[in-house]
Design a protein around this motif. Sequence first.
Motif, PDB file in Angstrom:
ATOM      1  N   LYS A  97      17.941  26.823  73.049  1.00 25.86           N
ATOM      2  CA  LYS A  97      19.165  27.146  73.770  1.00 25.86           C
ATOM      3  C   LYS A  97      19.613  28.499  73.233  1.00 25.86           C
ATOM      4  O   LYS A  97      19.615  28.730  72.021  1.00 25.86           O
ATOM      5  CB  LYS A  97      20.265  26.115  73.498  1.00 25.86           C
ATOM      6  CG  LYS A  97      20.081  24.809  74.199  1.00 25.86           C
ATOM      7  CD  LYS A  97      21.300  23.916  73.963  1.00 25.86           C
ATOM      8  CE  LYS A  97      21.161  22.597  74.648  1.00 25.86           C
ATOM      9  NZ  LYS A  97      22.364  21.754  74.443  1.00 25.86           N
TER      10      LYS A  97
ATOM     11  N   TRP B 287      22.647  33.132  76.183  1.00 20.20           N
ATOM     12  CA  TRP B 287      22.606  33.427  77.615  1.00 20.20           C
ATOM     13  C   TRP B 287      22.489  32.164  78.460  1.00 20.20           C
ATOM     14  O   TRP B 287      22.824  32.163  79.628  1.00 20.20           O
ATOM     15  CB  TRP B 287      21.436  34.350  77.956  1.00 20.20           C
ATOM     16  CG  TRP B 287      21.413  35.569  77.100  1.00 20.20           C
ATOM     17  CD1 TRP B 287      22.285  36.628  77.150  1.00 20.20           C
ATOM     18  CD2 TRP B 287      20.516  35.847  76.052  1.00 20.20           C
ATOM     19  NE1 TRP B 287      21.971  37.543  76.192  1.00 20.20           N
ATOM     20  CE2 TRP B 287      20.863  37.088  75.493  1.00 20.20           C
ATOM     21  CE3 TRP B 287      19.419  35.181  75.514  1.00 20.20           C
ATOM     22  CZ2 TRP B 287      20.187  37.666  74.445  1.00 20.20           C
ATOM     23  CZ3 TRP B 287      18.741  35.771  74.472  1.00 20.20           C
ATOM     24  CH2 TRP B 287      19.126  36.991  73.953  1.00 20.20           C
ATOM     25  N   ASN B 288      21.962  31.103  77.864  1.00 21.93           N
ATOM     26  CA  ASN B 288      21.773  29.842  78.589  1.00 21.93           C
ATOM     27  C   ASN B 288      22.112  28.688  77.643  1.00 21.93           C
ATOM     28  O   ASN B 288      21.230  27.932  77.227  1.00 21.93           O
ATOM     29  CB  ASN B 288      20.330  29.748  79.097  1.00 21.93           C
ATOM     30  CG  ASN B 288      20.149  28.672  80.132  1.00 21.93           C
ATOM     31  OD1 ASN B 288      21.084  27.967  80.481  1.00 21.93           O
ATOM     32  ND2 ASN B 288      18.936  28.536  80.635  1.00 21.93           N
TER      33      ASN B 288
ATOM     34  N   LYS C  49      21.257  24.550  78.456  1.00 26.58           N
ATOM     35  CA  LYS C  49      19.940  24.010  78.783  1.00 26.58           C
ATOM     36  C   LYS C  49      18.870  24.517  77.810  1.00 26.58           C
ATOM     37  O   LYS C  49      18.827  25.700  77.486  1.00 26.58           O
ATOM     38  CB  LYS C  49      19.577  24.425  80.209  1.00 26.58           C
ATOM     39  CG  LYS C  49      18.283  23.869  80.706  1.00 26.58           C
ATOM     40  CD  LYS C  49      18.042  24.311  82.143  1.00 26.58           C
ATOM     41  CE  LYS C  49      16.713  23.778  82.626  1.00 26.58           C
ATOM     42  NZ  LYS C  49      16.416  24.251  83.988  1.00 26.58           N
TER      43      LYS C  49
ATOM     44  N   THR D  77      15.289  25.760  77.201  1.00 27.45           N
ATOM     45  CA  THR D  77      14.243  26.393  77.993  1.00 27.45           C
ATOM     46  C   THR D  77      13.052  26.692  77.087  1.00 27.45           C
ATOM     47  O   THR D  77      13.194  26.803  75.862  1.00 27.45           O
ATOM     48  CB  THR D  77      14.734  27.694  78.660  1.00 27.45           C
ATOM     49  OG1 THR D  77      15.226  28.585  77.646  1.00 27.45           O
ATOM     50  CG2 THR D  77      15.832  27.415  79.671  1.00 27.45           C
TER      51      THR D  77
END
Length: 70
Positions: free
Chosen positions: A12, A15-16, A19, A21
């Motif tokens: 994580k 920027w995100n 979620k 990724t």
Amino acid sequence: MDEVISYGVFWKSKWNPDKFTLFSGYFIKYEDAYRGYKEVQSNPSCIAARIVELTEHFEIVASTEEAGKT
């Protein structure tokens, strides 16, 4: 057929933040994934990191081999 096990590094980031990724591709060796895991932790944008194990199981559903022969 044998199972195939691989390891992915997810994170994580700032920027995100909601979620996980994929940070880097999947690795066959756990040690390589662990190096990627430590690398992403040193990234100032990293909020959280994890290593995920992927197990692929293969089942023969059709074959040209005759029954009983290997």
